[in-house]
Design a protein around this motif. Structure first.
Motif, short mmCIF file in Angstrom:
data_model
loop_
_atom_site.label_atom_id
_atom_site.label_comp_id
_atom_site.label_asym_id
_atom_site.label_seq_id
_atom_site.Cartn_x
_atom_site.Cartn_y
_atom_site.Cartn_z
N SER A 1 -4.65 -11.65 3.56
CA SER A 1 -5.83 -11.43 4.40
C SER A 1 -5.93 -10.00 4.91
CB SER A 1 -5.81 -12.41 5.59
OG SER A 1 -5.82 -13.75 5.13
N GLY A 2 -4.96 -9.16 4.55
CA GLY A 2 -4.98 -7.78 5.01
C GLY A 2 -4.25 -7.54 6.31
N ASN A 3 -3.59 -8.57 6.84
CA ASN A 3 -2.80 -8.39 8.06
C ASN A 3 -1.50 -7.66 7.74
OD1 ASN A 3 -4.64 -9.97 9.71
ND2 ASN A 3 -3.83 -11.76 8.64
N THR A 4 -1.09 -6.75 8.61
CA THR A 4 0.10 -5.95 8.38
C THR A 4 1.38 -6.74 8.65
OG1 THR A 4 -1.08 -3.90 8.91
CG2 THR A 4 1.33 -3.84 9.03
N LEU A 5 2.22 -6.81 7.65
CA LEU A 5 3.54 -7.44 7.80
C LEU A 5 4.59 -6.40 8.17
CD1 LEU A 5 3.57 -9.72 4.61
CD2 LEU A 5 2.92 -10.35 6.94
N LEU B 1 0.85 -1.19 0.00
CA LEU B 1 0.00 0.00 0.00
C LEU B 1 0.89 1.24 0.00
CD1 LEU B 1 -1.87 -2.31 0.96
CD2 LEU B 1 -2.98 -0.67 2.47
N THR B 2 0.73 2.09 -0.99
CA THR B 2 1.56 3.29 -1.10
C THR B 2 0.87 4.51 -0.49
OG1 THR B 2 0.74 4.14 -3.22
CG2 THR B 2 2.41 2.38 -3.30
N THR B 3 1.64 5.56 -0.33
CA THR B 3 1.13 6.84 0.19
C THR B 3 0.74 7.78 -0.94
OG1 THR B 3 3.35 7.81 0.21
CG2 THR B 3 2.65 6.66 2.21
#
Length: 498
Positions: A375-379, A135-137
């Motif tokens: 699953s959308g969990n933050t790595l 996910l970018t800014t």
């Protein structure tokens, strides 16, 4: 069994044992290296066996996966949405030529081979996991606005949120569509050859695969005068930007007979204050000030802004912006106006305005907010970046005020935005043998929705933007930061503050 057969059998057995020992040794000693080798076709087959994860901009993927055109054992290839627009952000992923930028940095996440994506059983079996996402800014509106504003010009632009360090836009033109080179077929090869063909003429070598926003450092010209002004105020040489300086006009570079004149010969540059000197971009003031401060103090201030950092990762590794470490007094004077061997990327000059807009504190710029699994969990998260102080809050406030004068009454008038406090600094940088190259047109700036002398860390919405136009259709005499770069910065600031 006769003796000949026994001997042949014994030799054969010894050879088989030697081969088994050799294979065992190779697996133990070099197994990992062989498995990771770029020449190991199995890695490439595994990598392209399933659809990839995606790179997101503004909550939407700008990458995808498509069935390989060439067939064979590589089932999928990378696809891009608005590829030319986002190429300076994503980079490219090619079945033949590897991966660059975010595609390369997060390749293991995007192709599902990162161990953090795997279950305990998957770690034991080596099974490929479902790929993750990046996910970018980047703000899609800011990015597109900058890209369209640059149009057919050769140049770059960077926009940063001063408070968070988030890179909102990283634009480089001319650009290219990474989809055209993502496969391994004849069309991809032809597209790559066209992209990398060189004419031998620097003026026509557009280098579309070069990320000018992050990866090309060029002379910053008069935009560097902000760094000199910061050094002078931090050194206590002047109490404010309105105190007169001791600056003869014209100024002769120390130890030489070379007279340094100002572009605007009617400007009130003799003994001008820093505010006036920035407003009219007085070379005499900043060349003498640089000489008086000395190369060491200038270098220390420049490095606080990020110059000479060989590991500026956002997380793409940016090219080093350079402030020379060895100069005589005349060369130090030239460095004070952003010439001699001073170079800067658009990212670096955006960081100068970023620190000034954020009350003298520089938050590490970054273009990735989070890396996630399927699953959308933050790595991995970049949402709490480091920061460091570049100058005092008072110095930053003084420079914001002076930069506001540049836009309101000086050389940066084309960056004015109704209802927004805008400050900036123009630059026109000479380069080439005997300054024979077309000058670079620069503009670095900040905009904030709440204006006033007390703006800073706790004010309203802000953005810092730096633009460089390397080449355009304008005649050499018409090249200026205000004419070419400031209108682009204005549009990007408007997009960010909308």
């Amino acid at each position: 069994m006769n003796r000949t057969i026994r001997r042949a059998g014994t030799v054969t057995l010894l050879l088989v044992m030697a081969l088994l020992l050799r294979l065992t040794w190779m697996q133990l000693a070099h197994g990992e290296a062989l498995a990771d080798s770029e020449k190991n076709r199995r890695n490439t087959i595994e990598q392209y066996a399933q659809p990839f994860g995606d790179i997101y901009v503004g909550g939407e993927p700008v990458t995808g996966s498509a069935r390989s055109k060439g067939g064979g054992d590589l089932r999928y290839q990378r696809a891009y949405t608005d590829g030319a627009l986002y190429a300076p952000v994503t980079g490219f992923a090619s079945q033949v030529r590897g991966a660059t930028q975010l595609e390369g940095i997060y390749q293991d996440v995007l192709d599902g081979t990162d161990d953090r994506l795997k279950s305990p059983l998957g770690l034991l079996t080596g099974e490929q996991a479902n790929p993750g996402n990046v996910l970018t800014t980047i703000d899609p509106h800011v990015q597109r606005t900058g890209y369209e504003a640059l149009g057919g010009k050769k140049g770059a632009a960077v926009a940063i949120d001063p408070d968070s360090g988030e890179i909102l836009g990283a634009v480089s033109t001319p650009s290219f569509d990474p989809s055209a080179i993502s496969g391994s077929g004849a069309e991809d090869t032809a597209a790559w050859k066209k992209l990398t063909a060189r004419s031998g003429n620097d003026k026509t070598d557009d280098k579309p695969t070069l990320n000018r926003a992050l990866r090309q450092a060029v002379p910053p010209g008069s935009t560097f005068k902000l760094v000199v002004a910061a050094a002078a105020l931090e050194d206590g040489r002047y109490s404010s930007v309105d105190e007169p300086t001791d600056s003869p006009d014209p100024y002769t570079l120390k130890g030489t007979s070379k007279v340094l004149e100002n572009e605007n010969k009617s400007a009130p540059c003799e003994n001008a204050s820093l505010r006036t000197a920035l407003r009219y971009s007085c070379n005499n003031v900043f060349a003498k000030l640089a000489t008086d401060l000395g190369a060491e103090k200038l270098r220390e201030q420049a490095e606080k802004f990020g110059f000479n950092d060989e590991k500026q990762d956002v997380p793409v590794r940016a090219a080093k912006s350079t402030f020379p470490t060895s100069m005589d007094e005349a060369q130090t004077g030239l460095s004070g106006i952003g010439q001699f061997e001073v170079t800067a990327t658009p990212l670096q000059m955006a960081m100068v305005s970023q620190a000034i807009a954020h009350g003298g504190e520089l938050v590490d710029p970054h273009m990735v907010s989070r890396v996630q699994d399927a699953s959308g969990n933050t790595l991995q998260s970049y949402e709490d970046p480091d920061s460091h102080r570049v100058m005092s809050e008072r110095t930053a406030a003084q420079l914001r005020s002076a930069m506001g004068t540049v836009v309101d009454k000086g050389t940066g008038s084309n960056a004015k935005i109704d209802g927004v406090k805008v400050g900036g600094k123009t630059g026109t940088a000479q380069h080439g043998v005997d300054n024979s190259g077309t000058p670079y047109a620069w503009f670095t700036s900040y905009g904030e929705t709440e204006s006033g002398e007390n703006s800073g860390k706790n004010s309203g919405k802000k953005v810092a933007v730096a633009v460089v136009v390397e080449d355009s259709d304008a005649a050499r005499a018409e090249v200026s930061g205000n004419g070419l770069a400031a209108p682009i910065a204005k549009q990007m600031m408007e997009a960010a503050l909308r």
